[in-house]
Design a protein around this motif. Structure first.
Motif, short mmCIF file in Angstrom:
data_model
loop_
_atom_site.label_atom_id
_atom_site.label_comp_id
_atom_site.label_asym_id
_atom_site.label_seq_id
_atom_site.Cartn_x
_atom_site.Cartn_y
_atom_site.Cartn_z
N ALA A 108 0.82 -1.21 0.00
CA ALA A 108 0.00 0.00 0.00
C ALA A 108 0.86 1.26 0.00
O ALA A 108 0.48 2.29 -0.55
CB ALA A 108 -0.92 0.00 1.22
N TYR A 111 2.10 1.99 -3.65
CA TYR A 111 0.95 2.37 -4.45
C TYR A 111 0.46 3.76 -4.08
O TYR A 111 0.18 4.59 -4.95
CB TYR A 111 -0.18 1.34 -4.31
CG TYR A 111 -0.12 0.27 -5.38
CD1 TYR A 111 -0.57 0.55 -6.67
CD2 TYR A 111 0.40 -0.99 -5.12
CE1 TYR A 111 -0.51 -0.40 -7.66
CE2 TYR A 111 0.47 -1.95 -6.11
CZ TYR A 111 0.01 -1.66 -7.38
OH TYR A 111 0.08 -2.60 -8.37
N SER A 112 0.41 4.01 -2.80
CA SER A 112 -0.07 5.33 -2.37
C SER A 112 0.85 6.44 -2.86
O SER A 112 0.39 7.51 -3.26
CB SER A 112 -0.18 5.38 -0.86
OG SER A 112 -1.05 4.38 -0.41
N ILE A 115 0.16 6.89 -6.55
CA ILE A 115 -1.18 7.46 -6.71
C ILE A 115 -1.16 8.93 -6.34
O ILE A 115 -1.68 9.79 -7.06
CB ILE A 115 -2.21 6.69 -5.84
CG1 ILE A 115 -2.51 5.33 -6.49
CG2 ILE A 115 -3.49 7.49 -5.67
CD1 ILE A 115 -3.40 4.43 -5.67
N ASP A 116 -0.54 9.24 -5.24
CA ASP A 116 -0.45 10.63 -4.81
C ASP A 116 0.25 11.49 -5.85
O ASP A 116 -0.19 12.59 -6.19
CB ASP A 116 0.30 10.71 -3.48
CG ASP A 116 0.43 12.12 -2.99
OD1 ASP A 116 -0.61 12.75 -2.73
OD2 ASP A 116 1.56 12.62 -2.88
N PHE A 131 -5.43 2.32 -8.32
CA PHE A 131 -6.29 2.02 -7.17
C PHE A 131 -7.03 0.69 -7.41
O PHE A 131 -7.09 -0.17 -6.53
CB PHE A 131 -7.29 3.17 -7.00
CG PHE A 131 -8.07 3.12 -5.72
CD1 PHE A 131 -7.54 3.64 -4.56
CD2 PHE A 131 -9.35 2.58 -5.69
CE1 PHE A 131 -8.27 3.62 -3.38
CE2 PHE A 131 -10.08 2.55 -4.51
CZ PHE A 131 -9.54 3.07 -3.35
N MET A 134 -4.82 -2.37 -7.28
CA MET A 134 -4.58 -2.84 -5.91
C MET A 134 -5.61 -3.90 -5.53
O MET A 134 -5.27 -4.91 -4.92
CB MET A 134 -4.64 -1.68 -4.92
CG MET A 134 -3.51 -0.69 -5.07
SD MET A 134 -3.69 0.76 -4.00
CE MET A 134 -3.16 0.09 -2.42
N GLN A 141 -6.17 -0.91 0.34
CA GLN A 141 -5.94 0.51 0.42
C GLN A 141 -6.05 0.96 1.86
O GLN A 141 -6.82 0.39 2.63
CB GLN A 141 -6.98 1.27 -0.42
CG GLN A 141 -6.90 0.99 -1.90
CD GLN A 141 -7.71 -0.21 -2.32
OE1 GLN A 141 -8.20 -0.96 -1.49
NE2 GLN A 141 -7.87 -0.40 -3.62
N THR A 145 -3.90 6.11 1.04
CA THR A 145 -4.34 5.92 -0.34
C THR A 145 -5.60 6.75 -0.60
O THR A 145 -5.67 7.49 -1.58
CB THR A 145 -4.66 4.44 -0.61
OG1 THR A 145 -3.79 3.61 0.15
CG2 THR A 145 -4.51 4.12 -2.07
N TYR A 146 -6.55 6.60 0.28
CA TYR A 146 -7.80 7.34 0.12
C TYR A 146 -7.58 8.85 0.20
O TYR A 146 -8.10 9.61 -0.61
CB TYR A 146 -8.82 6.89 1.17
CG TYR A 146 -9.63 5.70 0.72
CD1 TYR A 146 -10.70 5.85 -0.16
CD2 TYR A 146 -9.33 4.42 1.16
CE1 TYR A 146 -11.45 4.76 -0.58
CE2 TYR A 146 -10.07 3.32 0.75
CZ TYR A 146 -11.13 3.49 -0.13
OH TYR A 146 -11.86 2.42 -0.55
N SER A 148 -4.97 10.59 -0.45
CA SER A 148 -4.29 11.10 -1.64
C SER A 148 -5.26 11.28 -2.79
O SER A 148 -5.26 12.31 -3.46
CB SER A 148 -3.18 10.14 -2.06
OG SER A 148 -2.24 9.97 -1.03
#
Length: 422
Positions: A108, A111-112, A115-116, A131, A134, A141, A145-146, A148
């Motif tokens: 996570a 990925y975060s 993603i960010d 997202f 994942m 997540q 993650t959320y 971002s």
RNA sequence: CUGGAUCGUUAG
């Protein structure tokens, strides 16, 4: 590949990342599949920027002793890439994680990060793709993650999706935290929806999430932004009763807005309070004030602050120089502004695209169109790209000098270069 | 003890 990698490392050593990248490009063209190692070499070199030599040394050793690189190593590197705005490479590396000799599973964290980074570039579609990816990989997540994604969506004004995500995370038991709320509060403020922001702060209190200094500073800025300095001051003074103390950002926010409202002397009063409150004056506060003084034409005061900041051990930065150069240009001191540009370069500061735009604007306004065009040509040799601002000042200058034909030429050029006119 | 998200400053 091994040989190429060593060469690549040499470039890193020599601080020649440009050459490193062209080598990398050639490798791709020749059909080499870059492996994790290659990518990591490249990334590490970039990451450390100033400390390239050490980074490469370190990495070469890693390779030699088959250093167990893992998720964290990757995380560090991917983060470095993201911070440099190199999303493409970050994505490559993310995909490469599973392919290396030592298989690492993306988590996570990585990925975060990506993603960010994508969100900050407005690439929300790509971010969502990751997202979903994942989900496929059973990577759960988390609140980062959320948060971002929510921030990215806020910046694009996609509030319906924001709400959907917010509900979704709650349903999944991924509770919004202080940072999530701060993101939302700030986004509302930036949309001038300050009352809603304020309401949200009440809501977070209800949910047991205590606002912090960032929350209050965000609100202060929001109220100032919407012309309610009085409310902002009230919040400022009420911070103590909430168990906090105003910090450097609280002060510089208010000082900034006093300046923007041409109330420079009140700004100065606040500024002089700071040391008494035990707050260290940073470059930003100085920059705010220097800019404020310039905008009311008090160049001498701005220069005094410029000296003062150095006496107090605060290094002027690009922003400082830009603010001063702009002030000089707009107060009929074009020559001095140009001198300052040289001074900046001589003291090792790299001018940015804003520096160029300021000077080109100054030159145009002074009727020095030829010099403006010459300076415009220097932009790319400094590794920079003209943006909408740059084109606009130049086009404006050309038009006002009756050189419509040339203006059109630049207009066409900007579109060709993928710079959207606004 | 290692990696990720949030507040303030400069140009048309």
């Amino acid at each position: 590949l091994c040989t190429l990698n060593i060469l690549l490392s040499c470039f890193c050593h020599l601080n020649c990342m440009g050459s490193g990248f062209s080598l990398f490009g050639n490798m791709l063209k020749c059909g080499y599949e870059p492996n994790v190692i290659i990518l990591m070499t490249l990334v590490k070199g970039l990451c450390m920027d100033e400390k390239i030599a050490e980074a490469s040394d370190f990495f070469l050793k890693m390779v030699e002793i088959d250093y167990p690189y893992n998720e964290v190593t990757f995380g560090t590197l991917i983060n470095g890439l993201c911070k440099m705005g190199n999303n493409r490479m970050a994505l490559r590396l993310l995909q490469g994680m599973e392919k290396g000799g030592r298989r690492c599973s993306p988590d996570a964290y990585v990925y975060s990060m990506v993603i960010d980074s994508l969100c900050k570039d407005g690439l929300i579609k790509e971010a969502f793709k990751l997202f979903r990816e994942m989900d496929g990989k059973q990577i759960i997540q988390d609140v980062v993650t959320y948060s971002s994604l929510i921030r990215g969506l806020c910046n694009l004004g996609e509030w319906e999706t924001v709400e959907k995500l917010f509900d979704e995370m709650c349903e999944r038991g991924i509770l919004p935290n202080l940072i999530t709320f701060n993101i939302l509060v700030d986004a509302l403020c930036k949309e001038r929806r300050v009352e809603e922001a304020n309401h949200l702060v009440g809501l977070m209190n209800q949910r047991g999430v205590e606002p912090d200094m960032i929350t209050y500073n965000t609100l202060i800025d929001g109220y100032c932004f919407t012309g309610q300095m009085d409310v902002a001051m009230k919040i400022f003074y009420s911070i103590a009763s909430k168990g906090h103390e105003p910090n450097v950002v609280s002060y510089s926010t208010l000082i900034n807005w006093f300046c923007k409202n041409r109330r420079v002397d009140e700004a100065m009063q606040l500024f002089r309070q700071m040391p008494r409150k035990g707050l260290k004056l940073d470059a930003v506060v100085y920059n705010v004030l220097i800019c404020g003084f310039c905008q009311v034409g008090r160049i001498a005061d701005a220069k005094d602050l410029f000296s003062e900041m150095q006496v107090h051990g605060q290094c002027p930065d690009v922003v400082t120089f830009n603010a001063l150069m702009d002030g000089l240009c707009k107060n009929n001191c074009l020559v001095e502004a140009l001198k300052m540009f040289k001074q900046m370069e001589n003291s090792g500061f790299r001018p940015d695209i804003i520096s160029f735009s300021i000077l080109i604007n100054g030159l145009c306004k002074a009727g020095e169109i030829e010099s403006a065009k010459k300076l415009f040509k220097c932009i790319s040799s400094n590794g920079l790209q003209p943006n909408v601002f740059t084109y606009t000042v130049l086009i404006d200058g050309l038009c006002k000098s009756g050189l419509i034909g040339e203006a059109v030429g630049f207009f066409v050029q900007m579109e060709e270069k993928g710079c959207q006119p606004d």
